[in-house]
Motif scaffolding. Structure first.
Motif, PDB file in Angstrom:
ATOM      1  N   LYS A   1       0.831  -1.201   0.000  1.00 29.86           N
ATOM      2  CA  LYS A   1       0.000   0.000   0.000  1.00 29.86           C
ATOM      3  C   LYS A   1       0.862   1.246   0.000  1.00 29.86           C
ATOM      4  O   LYS A   1       0.572   2.232  -0.689  1.00 29.86           O
ATOM      5  CB  LYS A   1      -0.925  -0.012   1.224  1.00 29.86           C
ATOM      6  N   ASP A   2       1.946   1.225   0.768  1.00 26.96           N
ATOM      7  CA  ASP A   2       2.838   2.369   0.848  1.00 26.96           C
ATOM      8  C   ASP A   2       3.512   2.638  -0.497  1.00 26.96           C
ATOM      9  O   ASP A   2       3.631   3.790  -0.923  1.00 26.96           O
ATOM     10  CB  ASP A   2       3.888   2.129   1.927  1.00 26.96           C
ATOM     11  N   LEU A   3       3.934   1.577  -1.183  1.00 27.68           N
ATOM     12  CA  LEU A   3       4.549   1.757  -2.500  1.00 27.68           C
ATOM     13  C   LEU A   3       3.544   2.281  -3.520  1.00 27.68           C
ATOM     14  O   LEU A   3       3.860   3.102  -4.364  1.00 27.68           O
ATOM     15  CB  LEU A   3       5.125   0.428  -2.990  1.00 27.68           C
ATOM     16  N   GLY A   4       2.320   1.749  -3.481  1.00 31.93           N
ATOM     17  CA  GLY A   4       1.280   2.221  -4.381  1.00 31.93           C
ATOM     18  C   GLY A   4       1.319   1.630  -5.775  1.00 31.93           C
ATOM     19  O   GLY A   4       0.498   1.980  -6.619  1.00 31.93           O
ATOM     20  N   HIS A   5       2.271   0.733  -6.059  1.00 32.85           N
ATOM     21  CA  HIS A   5       2.284   0.069  -7.354  1.00 32.85           C
ATOM     22  C   HIS A   5       1.130  -0.939  -7.407  1.00 32.85           C
ATOM     23  O   HIS A   5       0.615  -1.355  -6.366  1.00 32.85           O
ATOM     24  CB  HIS A   5       3.608  -0.648  -7.587  1.00 32.85           C
ATOM     25  N   SER A   6       0.766  -1.360  -8.616  1.00 34.16           N
ATOM     26  CA  SER A   6      -0.368  -2.271  -8.705  1.00 34.16           C
ATOM     27  C   SER A   6      -0.084  -3.589  -7.991  1.00 34.16           C
ATOM     28  O   SER A   6      -0.996  -4.213  -7.467  1.00 34.16           O
ATOM     29  CB  SER A   6      -0.779  -2.511 -10.160  1.00 34.16           C
TER      30      SER A   6
ATOM     31  N   ILE B   1      14.265   0.732 -11.541  1.00 37.30           N
ATOM     32  CA  ILE B   1      13.854   2.132 -11.439  1.00 37.30           C
ATOM     33  C   ILE B   1      14.795   2.811 -10.450  1.00 37.30           C
ATOM     34  O   ILE B   1      14.823   2.436  -9.267  1.00 37.30           O
ATOM     35  CB  ILE B   1      12.392   2.259 -10.969  1.00 37.30           C
ATOM     36  N   PRO B   2      15.589   3.760 -10.900  1.00 37.08           N
ATOM     37  CA  PRO B   2      16.551   4.398  -9.988  1.00 37.08           C
ATOM     38  C   PRO B   2      15.860   5.040  -8.806  1.00 37.08           C
ATOM     39  O   PRO B   2      14.764   5.597  -8.926  1.00 37.08           O
ATOM     40  CB  PRO B   2      17.229   5.444 -10.880  1.00 37.08           C
ATOM     41  N   ASP B   3      16.499   4.965  -7.663  1.00 33.09           N
ATOM     42  CA  ASP B   3      15.919   5.512  -6.436  1.00 33.09           C
ATOM     43  C   ASP B   3      15.631   6.999  -6.555  1.00 33.09           C
ATOM     44  O   ASP B   3      14.671   7.501  -5.987  1.00 33.09           O
ATOM     45  CB  ASP B   3      16.852   5.272  -5.252  1.00 33.09           C
ATOM     46  N   GLU B   4      16.451   7.697  -7.347  1.00 35.18           N
ATOM     47  CA  GLU B   4      16.282   9.146  -7.409  1.00 35.18           C
ATOM     48  C   GLU B   4      15.005   9.568  -8.128  1.00 35.18           C
ATOM     49  O   GLU B   4      14.610  10.724  -8.075  1.00 35.18           O
ATOM     50  CB  GLU B   4      17.480   9.821  -8.075  1.00 35.18           C
ATOM     51  N   THR B   5      14.315   8.594  -8.818  1.00 43.79           N
ATOM     52  CA  THR B   5      13.044   8.957  -9.448  1.00 43.79           C
ATOM     53  C   THR B   5      11.952   9.168  -8.415  1.00 43.79           C
ATOM     54  O   THR B   5      10.908   9.709  -8.717  1.00 43.79           O
ATOM     55  CB  THR B   5      12.580   7.877 -10.433  1.00 43.79           C
ATOM     56  N   GLY B   6      12.184   8.675  -7.182  1.00 46.01           N
ATOM     57  CA  GLY B   6      11.186   8.847  -6.135  1.00 46.01           C
ATOM     58  C   GLY B   6      10.129   7.762  -6.213  1.00 46.01           C
ATOM     59  O   GLY B   6      10.037   6.997  -7.156  1.00 46.01           O
ATOM     60  N   ALA B   7       9.278   7.711  -5.205  1.00 48.64           N
ATOM     61  CA  ALA B   7       8.270   6.657  -5.126  1.00 48.64           C
ATOM     62  C   ALA B   7       7.096   6.914  -6.036  1.00 48.64           C
ATOM     63  O   ALA B   7       6.333   6.030  -6.351  1.00 48.64           O
ATOM     64  CB  ALA B   7       7.783   6.505  -3.675  1.00 48.64           C
ATOM     65  N   ASP B   8       6.898   8.149  -6.465  1.00 55.94           N
ATOM     66  CA  ASP B   8       5.749   8.473  -7.297  1.00 55.94           C
ATOM     67  C   ASP B   8       6.205   8.664  -8.724  1.00 55.94           C
ATOM     68  O   ASP B   8       7.009   9.528  -9.033  1.00 55.94           O
ATOM     69  CB  ASP B   8       5.088   9.761  -6.779  1.00 55.94           C
TER      70      ASP B   8
END
Length: 306
Positions: free
Chosen positions: A43-48, A288-295
């Motif tokens: 839920k925290d990640l928000g990916h499907s 996905i590089p960490d610097e892209t952020g979670a969103d």
């Protein structure tokens, strides 16, 4: 709750571009996580979906190349997720190298092969569990169309509605035009209630461009996500559907384009083999590089996660 040893990685599936395809969380060691932990993390990640790996059942495969995998959407555990399987396989190949893997899932045993392409990209191909295709009641089709706000006249009569399974159940509905497929604005709560009643994971919306090229979209309200950007389980189910209805030969390779309408284009390859009911679904993947952020601009990559 998770500590640094169980922190999720983020990979996209069905695209070599981190900004394309379908992002998934991957937890390579979920041994110490409870079900509640896994659901909270997903839920925290928000990916499907997010995939959680633990030790395999005894005798499944060699150490380091066999795992038990569970999949959680932001709302619930799901029996199987194709894109998270591809993402997980690529994440593992980054660490142990390309080759054969095997995953024990709630839907059954899923073999996966990872190869490195000439340009250095990792490409994973999963083999589905035994698929099936069933009829769907006219009243249920009517309700699905009402929730989607699609007139029945906008369906393609050459691709009739069916429920298809290759690890999870999907309702296949075919649009008569690309414009119809592109215009997706549905009643989230109504479609979710309908899907829960029929135990559907997504609705596989399809437009046929040519004999072996299709464009697809997958509403996923039961996972708390408006739309899935690239759906491997639905692609496998659609392969079974296409073969069952005689739309393609027993041996065929189909190309499915998904995610372009969301700004996350991806390509899924569906392979059917004569004499083998199982369906193979393949695609590239990327960290996905960490610097892209979670969103990622789409509610964590899943299209407005709720």
């Amino acid at each position: 709750m998770p500590d640094h040893t169980t922190a999720p990685l983020r990979y996209t599936a069905f695209s070599a571009d981190p900004a394309g395809g379908n992002p998934a969380g991957v937890v390579l060691d979920a041994t110490r996580l409870t079900d509640s932990d896994m659901l909270a993390l997903a839920k925290d990640l928000g990916h499907s979906e997010t995939a959680f790996l633990t030790a395999p059942p005894e005798g499944l495969g060699e150490a380091g190349r066999a795992y038990t995998v569970r999949y959680f959407s932001p709302r619930a555990e799901v029996p199987f997720c194709g894109h998270a399987t591809i993402a997980t396989a690529v994440a593992l190949a980054d660490r142990v190298g390309p080759g054969d893997l095997v995953f024990a899932t709630r839907a059954g045993t899923v073999p996966v092969t990872v190869a490195r392409t000439p340009d250095g990209t990792l490409r994973a191909t999963l083999t589905s569990v035994e698929p099936y295709v069933t009829d769907v009641a006219d009243a249920d089709v009517t309700e699905a169309l009402a929730a989607l706000d699609w007139p029945a006249a906008d369906l393609d009569p050459a691709l009739p509605p069916r429920i298809a399974f290759a690890g999870a159940r999907h309702l296949v509905l075919a649009a008569a035009t690309r414009a119809r497929l592109a215009n997706l604005a549905y009643d989230f709560d109504r479609l979710e209630a309908f899907m829960r009643r029929l135990d559907l994971t997504t609705v596989q919306l399809v437009w046929r461009e040519s004999a072996d090229v299709f464009h697809v979209r997958d509403p996923f309200p039961v996972g708390g996500v408006v739309e899935d950007p690239a759906t491997g389980a639905a692609a496998a189910a659609f392969g079974a559907y296409a073969r069952e209805l005689g739309l393609v030969p027993d041996a065929a390779t189909l190309t499915l384009h998904q995610g372009a309408d969301m700004g996350r284009p991806g390509v899924l390859t569906v392979e059917l083999r004569a004499g083998d009911a199982r369906v193979r679904v393949g695609g590239t993947g990327a960290r996905i590089p960490d610097e892209t952020g979670a969103d990622d601009g789409n509610g964590g990559g899943g299209g407005d996660a709720r």
